[in-house]
Design a protein around this motif. Structure first.
Motif, short mmCIF file in Angstrom:
data_model
loop_
_atom_site.label_atom_id
_atom_site.label_comp_id
_atom_site.label_asym_id
_atom_site.label_seq_id
_atom_site.Cartn_x
_atom_site.Cartn_y
_atom_site.Cartn_z
N PRO A 1 0.73 -1.41 -0.04
CA PRO A 1 0.12 0.20 0.12
C PRO A 1 0.79 1.34 -0.13
CG PRO A 1 -0.06 -1.08 2.26
CD PRO A 1 0.71 -2.04 1.07
N THR A 2 1.99 1.19 0.29
CA THR A 2 2.96 2.24 0.32
C THR A 2 3.77 2.46 -1.10
OG1 THR A 2 4.73 1.38 1.45
CG2 THR A 2 2.95 2.47 2.72
N ASP A 3 3.73 1.35 -1.86
CA ASP A 3 4.64 1.81 -3.12
C ASP A 3 3.88 2.35 -4.12
OD1 ASP A 3 6.44 1.10 -5.10
OD2 ASP A 3 6.18 -1.07 -5.21
N LEU A 4 3.98 3.71 -3.96
CA LEU A 4 3.32 4.65 -5.04
C LEU A 4 4.04 4.60 -6.55
CD1 LEU A 4 2.21 7.96 -3.40
CD2 LEU A 4 0.87 5.82 -3.58
N ALA A 5 5.27 4.10 -6.47
CA ALA A 5 6.02 4.07 -7.68
C ALA A 5 5.23 2.94 -8.52
CB ALA A 5 7.24 3.52 -7.39
N ALA A 6 4.79 1.81 -7.78
CA ALA A 6 4.19 0.91 -8.45
C ALA A 6 3.03 1.13 -9.21
CB ALA A 6 4.09 -0.38 -7.60
N LEU A 7 2.37 2.08 -8.26
CA LEU A 7 0.80 2.68 -8.96
C LEU A 7 0.99 3.31 -10.01
CD1 LEU A 7 -2.13 3.23 -8.69
CD2 LEU A 7 -1.45 5.11 -6.78
N ARG B 1 -14.20 11.72 -4.34
CA ARG B 1 -15.55 11.57 -5.02
C ARG B 1 -16.20 10.24 -4.75
NH1 ARG B 1 -16.29 13.22 -9.81
NH2 ARG B 1 -14.34 13.27 -10.66
N LYS B 2 -15.33 9.34 -4.09
CA LYS B 2 -16.04 7.80 -4.33
C LYS B 2 -15.67 7.27 -5.53
CE LYS B 2 -18.52 9.27 -0.18
NZ LYS B 2 -19.81 9.60 0.17
N LYS B 3 -15.04 7.56 -6.29
CA LYS B 3 -14.90 6.99 -7.74
C LYS B 3 -13.83 5.88 -7.84
CE LYS B 3 -18.17 9.99 -9.66
NZ LYS B 3 -19.41 9.45 -10.13
N ILE B 4 -12.93 5.80 -7.09
CA ILE B 4 -12.01 4.73 -7.04
C ILE B 4 -11.83 4.49 -5.50
CG2 ILE B 4 -11.10 5.51 -9.08
CD1 ILE B 4 -8.74 6.65 -7.42
N ASP B 5 -11.05 3.42 -5.10
CA ASP B 5 -10.59 3.15 -3.74
C ASP B 5 -9.25 2.93 -3.86
OD1 ASP B 5 -13.12 3.08 -2.22
OD2 ASP B 5 -13.90 1.31 -3.56
N LEU B 6 -8.54 3.16 -2.85
CA LEU B 6 -7.16 3.13 -2.64
C LEU B 6 -6.98 2.69 -1.13
CD1 LEU B 6 -5.45 5.93 -4.86
CD2 LEU B 6 -5.27 3.40 -5.12
N PRO B 7 -5.71 1.96 -0.71
CA PRO B 7 -5.50 1.76 0.70
C PRO B 7 -5.11 3.19 1.47
CG PRO B 7 -4.09 0.42 -0.85
CD PRO B 7 -4.97 1.44 -1.49
N ASP B 8 -5.38 3.31 2.60
CA ASP B 8 -5.51 4.56 3.40
C ASP B 8 -3.83 5.03 3.21
OD1 ASP B 8 -8.04 4.41 4.29
OD2 ASP B 8 -7.68 3.56 6.25
N GLU B 9 -2.83 4.15 3.60
CA GLU B 9 -1.55 4.44 3.55
C GLU B 9 -1.29 5.14 1.98
OE1 GLU B 9 -1.65 0.91 6.07
OE2 GLU B 9 -2.76 1.36 4.12
N ALA B 10 -1.94 4.72 1.26
CA ALA B 10 -1.40 5.06 -0.41
C ALA B 10 -2.10 6.52 -0.59
CB ALA B 10 -1.88 4.04 -1.36
N ILE B 11 -3.41 6.57 -0.09
CA ILE B 11 -3.91 7.92 -0.27
C ILE B 11 -3.30 9.12 0.44
CG2 ILE B 11 -5.71 7.77 1.39
CD1 ILE B 11 -6.17 9.40 -2.18
N HIS B 12 -2.71 8.68 1.79
CA HIS B 12 -2.19 9.53 2.61
C HIS B 12 -0.68 10.23 1.86
CE1 HIS B 12 -0.61 11.61 5.86
NE2 HIS B 12 0.67 11.02 5.74
N LEU B 13 -0.19 9.19 1.18
CA LEU B 13 1.27 9.61 0.54
C LEU B 13 0.84 10.57 -0.72
CD1 LEU B 13 3.28 6.22 0.99
CD2 LEU B 13 3.28 8.56 2.40
N LEU B 14 -0.18 10.21 -1.19
CA LEU B 14 -0.47 10.81 -2.62
C LEU B 14 -0.83 12.42 -2.01
CD1 LEU B 14 -2.92 8.58 -4.76
CD2 LEU B 14 -0.71 9.63 -5.48
N PHE B 15 -1.38 12.56 -1.08
CA PHE B 15 -1.96 13.90 -0.23
C PHE B 15 -0.57 14.58 -0.22
CE2 PHE B 15 -6.30 13.04 0.60
CZ PHE B 15 -6.95 14.18 0.39
#
Length: 284
Positions: free
Chosen positions: A25-31, A126-140
């Motif tokens: 969930p923290t590997d944003l490079a993979a995303l 907007r609830k169009k996609i779901d991501l792990p809490d860790e991933a969305i935190h790092l994206l912010f």
């Protein structure tokens, strides 16, 4: 914000779903790599390059994160924080208008939904996609790092920057979901520190009465109650010029209080000389 077609939103949702099941969930490079490899190009290569650079910086040791240059005539950086529908946008725009009487001003808000990270965040909120809490935190956090150099450059040109939300919201909201507070704070350590933070405190029930409450993912009373408690943590305010403001009063009364505080800060800076731009939560 540039809008995505339904087909592209569906593609992002598919990539996000696969990523969420990857157990990393923290590997944003993979995303980002998955988005880059998609046959349907949701984002340009340039947009993904910017996102990749920002996410890579999140794991850099604090001593390797940038220091921020300053000038004798730099602008001032003010941030508004609070629960959803607490009046942040209204008050930040009123302050920006007031500061325009003394010089150039840039108003901005986070997340910046124009970048690749910001568009992913927007779809999530907007609830169009779901991501792990860790991933969305790092994206912010990456979304803020993308803008950090621009903020400092604007300040260096003598422009005042007024911002609706910043790293404090990022930490408070993620910690409210149960993530470790220090883990949540770590990616944002070293960002430019504001000259003043105005936290507009309202009760979750008061915010829920205001227009458009409930449109986005975090706009529910239970979540807002937990976020309110996180905003009370002393560690969130360390080395920050933090001011609590009663957001339940009339708009004009609140603005007059904030305006007077900002004018006093500006006067002190003019008399004593502008301070360097500190690195957020770093003891220097």
């Amino acid at each position: 914000m540039a809008s995505l077609s339904a087909a592209l939103v569906a593609k992002v949702a598919e990539v996000a779903h696969d990523f969420s099941n990857s157990r990393a969930p923290t590997d944003l490079a993979a995303l980002i790599a998955s988005l880059r490899a998609s046959e349907e190009r949701v984002f340009t290569s340039e947009q993904l390059d910017v996102a990749e650079a920002a996410t890579a910086s999140l794991s850099a040791p604090v001593e390797e994160r940038p220091s921020w240059p300053t000038t004798a005539s730099r602008g001032m950086f003010f941030v508004f924080e609070g629960l959803d529908r607490s009046g942040k946008s209204t008050q930040s725009k009123l302050l920006a208008k007031h500061l325009e009487t003394v010089g150039p001003v840039k108003w901005m808000c986070f997340p910046n939904r124009e970048t690749a990270t910001g568009m992913l965040i927007d779809l999530y909120l907007r609830k169009k996609i779901d991501l792990p809490d860790e991933a969305i935190h790092l994206l912010f956090s990456a979304n803020r790092w993308e803008a950090s150099r621009m903020i400092v450059d604007e300040l260096g040109r003598g422009t005042h920057v007024v911002c609706d939300r910043y790293a404090f919201s990022g930490v408070a909201y993620s910690a409210a979901k149960g993530l470790d507070f220090e883990w949540c704070r770590a990616p944002d350590v070293g960002l430019p520190t504001p000259d003043g933070v105005f936290y507009l405190h309202v009760t979750p029930s008061e915010g829920a009465k205001r227009s458009a409450f409930g449109d986005e993912r975090y706009e529910n009373t239970a979540m807002q109650t937990r976020v309110r408690e996180e905003f009370k943590r002393p560690a969130l305010k360390e080395r920050v010029a933090w001011r609590d403001v009663d957001g339940s009063r009339e708009v004009g009364v609140i603005h007059d209080e904030i305006k007077a505080t900002v004018d006093a800060i500006r006067l002190a800076e003019q008399e004593n000389g502008h301070r360097p731009i500190a690195r957020l939560w770093v003891s220097e």
